[in-house]
Design an enzyme around this catalytic site. Structure first.
Site, mmCIF file in Angstrom:
data_model
loop_
_atom_site.group_PDB
_atom_site.id
_atom_site.type_symbol
_atom_site.label_atom_id
_atom_site.label_comp_id
_atom_site.label_asym_id
_atom_site.label_seq_id
_atom_site.Cartn_x
_atom_site.Cartn_y
_atom_site.Cartn_z
ATOM 1 N N ARG A 1 0.752 -1.363 0.038
ATOM 2 C CA ARG A 1 0.208 0.192 -0.059
ATOM 3 C C ARG A 1 0.864 1.154 -0.095
ATOM 4 O O ARG A 1 0.497 2.280 -0.526
ATOM 5 C CB ARG A 1 -0.914 0.009 1.219
ATOM 6 C CG ARG A 1 -2.011 0.898 1.229
ATOM 7 C CD ARG A 1 -3.257 0.653 2.082
ATOM 8 N NE ARG A 1 -2.815 0.814 3.660
ATOM 9 C CZ ARG A 1 -3.112 0.575 4.798
ATOM 10 N NH1 ARG A 1 -4.652 0.048 4.398
ATOM 11 N NH2 ARG A 1 -2.892 0.694 5.906
ATOM 12 N N GLU B 1 -16.404 6.297 3.955
ATOM 13 C CA GLU B 1 -15.895 5.871 5.303
ATOM 14 C C GLU B 1 -15.824 7.245 6.289
ATOM 15 O O GLU B 1 -16.231 8.036 6.098
ATOM 16 C CB GLU B 1 -14.332 5.209 4.803
ATOM 17 C CG GLU B 1 -13.434 6.309 4.368
ATOM 18 C CD GLU B 1 -11.957 5.488 4.285
ATOM 19 O OE1 GLU B 1 -11.444 5.031 5.059
ATOM 20 O OE2 GLU B 1 -11.177 5.821 3.369
ATOM 21 N N LYS C 1 -2.535 6.518 1.447
ATOM 22 C CA LYS C 1 -2.414 6.696 2.839
ATOM 23 C C LYS C 1 -1.734 8.370 2.893
ATOM 24 O O LYS C 1 -0.406 7.864 3.247
ATOM 25 C CB LYS C 1 -2.135 5.840 3.609
ATOM 26 C CG LYS C 1 -2.837 5.611 5.177
ATOM 27 C CD LYS C 1 -2.395 4.208 5.895
ATOM 28 C CE LYS C 1 -2.735 4.365 7.187
ATOM 29 N NZ LYS C 1 -4.176 4.472 7.551
HETATM 30 C C1 LIG Z 1 -5.506 3.727 7.561
HETATM 31 C C2 LIG Z 1 -6.781 3.917 7.232
HETATM 32 C C3 LIG Z 1 -7.763 2.967 7.341
HETATM 33 C C4 LIG Z 1 -7.743 1.745 8.062
HETATM 34 O O1 LIG Z 1 -6.723 0.859 7.324
HETATM 35 P P1 LIG Z 1 -6.013 -0.304 8.044
HETATM 36 O O2 LIG Z 1 -5.139 -0.877 7.195
HETATM 37 O O3 LIG Z 1 -7.172 -1.475 8.361
HETATM 38 O O4 LIG Z 1 -5.367 0.060 9.407
HETATM 39 C C5 LIG Z 1 -9.163 3.302 6.729
HETATM 40 N N1 LIG Z 1 -9.279 4.586 6.406
HETATM 41 C C6 LIG Z 1 -8.403 5.664 6.404
HETATM 42 C C7 LIG Z 1 -8.790 6.825 5.633
HETATM 43 C C8 LIG Z 1 -7.017 5.269 6.822
HETATM 44 O O5 LIG Z 1 -6.186 6.300 6.610
#
Ligand SMILES: *Cc1c(COP(=O)(O)O)cnc(C)c1O
Length: 346
Positions: free
Chosen positions: A87, A225, A189
């Site tokens: 990722r 989300e 991210k």
């Molecule tokens: C990091 C993150 C998540 C959760 O991802 P995980 O890999 O399960 O920790 C969900 N939404 C956003 C916007 C994120 O930055």
């Protein structure tokens, strides 16, 4: 390197919160003249940068978040670090940053956790060692363009049990702010996604809500989300549903929970567009991410209109609870993990 102290630190693990606690070692690698250097551990927790560094001027930075756990039989493990590595490659490419090789990412995480083993909370404490890999443009950039030099780092910090005294369902609101544009950066991210969510979350807290539910920015009819966690819904006939969208961050926890739902619990799973106006028909709702695994949602407020899930405000819904117990059981070594999910550090 000084000798690493393996005896556990004298920390009251169960009273730790989710705050930064400095640990002994962190990993650093620098990218210069088109190549990453060898990298290694350091005890220096500070960074000295040009006042004009790309990260400071144009927010050229991406990160990851993961955890190390002590399993029931006393091993230190991390959970699917290869997915975090992959990722971060996607995140870096989208912001025109050099890729930190995936195998080196995993090695750096392993090295950093090993060096800070004294800070990995013991099994049963509920606490974990949070791991933060990140990368940023480090040389001076004043015209808008990618930096030439970058730093990749990994630090760790022990964090307490996410739910102290049981997981109480939270209340969230439908936000009037958008998190991510179609074809934007919602799927990576990047720190920039968080900078712009700060106003919305402070405002939500001021209004008495725990979190924001963001809708798709184009039509504002579909569930995306929250600021840092993906949604899982459970239908009344026990199908696990998660929203599908190109502007959602692909949560590793969510992907793992869907696998668990299908292959461990024998449930039907669907990844599809979820409309806001169908949310009232679901039986359970949860937010998933590394920090909490699943936070149960008891109530969603859409401009005064309340959606209260049948699972209520006192406890997790039964299917959410099963998902939570199965995935945490896998992470803590109580339940056999699928091939390759646990990376044993020592
Ligand atoms: C990091 C993150 C998540 C959760 O991802 P995980 O890999 O399960 O920790 C969900 N939404 C956003 C916007 C994120 O930055």
């Amino acid at each position: 390197m000084e000798e690493i102290q393996m005896e556990k630190k004298n920390i009251d693990w169960s009273s730790l919160g989710f705050g930064y606690v400095k640990t002994d070692y962190r990993y650093v690698s620098n990218f210069k003249n088109g190549a990453w250097d060898e990298g290694g551990l350091t005890t220096d927790d500070t960074i000295t940068l040009s006042e004009c560094a790309g990260v400071l001027q144009y927010a050229q930075t991406v990160f990851e978040g993961m955890k190390a756990y002590t399993t029931e039989d006393g091993h230190i493990v991390t959970f699917r670090p290869d997915l975090n590595a992959a990722r971060m490659v996607d995140s870096a490419k989208r912001l025109e940053m050099p890729v930190f090789p995936e195998d080196r990412f995993v090695e750096a995480v392993v090295e950093t956790v090993k060096a800070n083993a004294a800070y990995v909370p013991p099994y049963g404490s509920g606490a974990t060692l949070y791991i933060r890999p990140y990368m940023f443009g480090s040389d001076a950039v004043i015209g808008v363009k990618p930096a030439n030099e970058y730093q990749f780092r990994v630090f760790t910090t022990p964090v307490g049990p996410y739910f102290k005294g049981g997981a109480k369902p939270i209340t969230i609101r439908v936000s009037d702010f958008d998190r991510a544009a179609p074809h934007g950066t919602g799927h990576i991210k990047a720190g920039l996604n968080y900078a712009m969510s700060l106003h919305a979350i402070v405002d939500a807290h001021n209004q008495g809500y725990d979190e924001n539910m963001y809708l798709d920015a184009a039509t504002r009819t579909k569930v995306e989300e929250t600021g840092g966690a993906n949604f899982l819904f459970v239908t009344k006939d026990n199908t696990v549903v998660t929203p599908k969208s190109n502007s959602i961050l692909p949560s590793i926890t969510r992907r793992s929970l869907l696998y668990v739902a299908e292959h461990y619990l024998g449930l039907k799973v669907e990844e599809r567009e979820v409309y806001l106006n169908e949310v009232k028909d679901f039986a359970e709702c949860g937010l998933c991410g590394t920090a909490a695994v699943i936070s149960p949602v008891g109530k969603i407020v859409d401009h005064g209109k309340e959606i209260v899930f049948p699972s209520g405000m006192e406890k997790m819904g039964p299917t959410t609870q099963k998902l939570y117990e199965t995935l945490t059981g896998i992470q803590m070594g109580r339940i056999e993990a699928p091939e390759g999910w646990l990376k044993v550090i020592e």
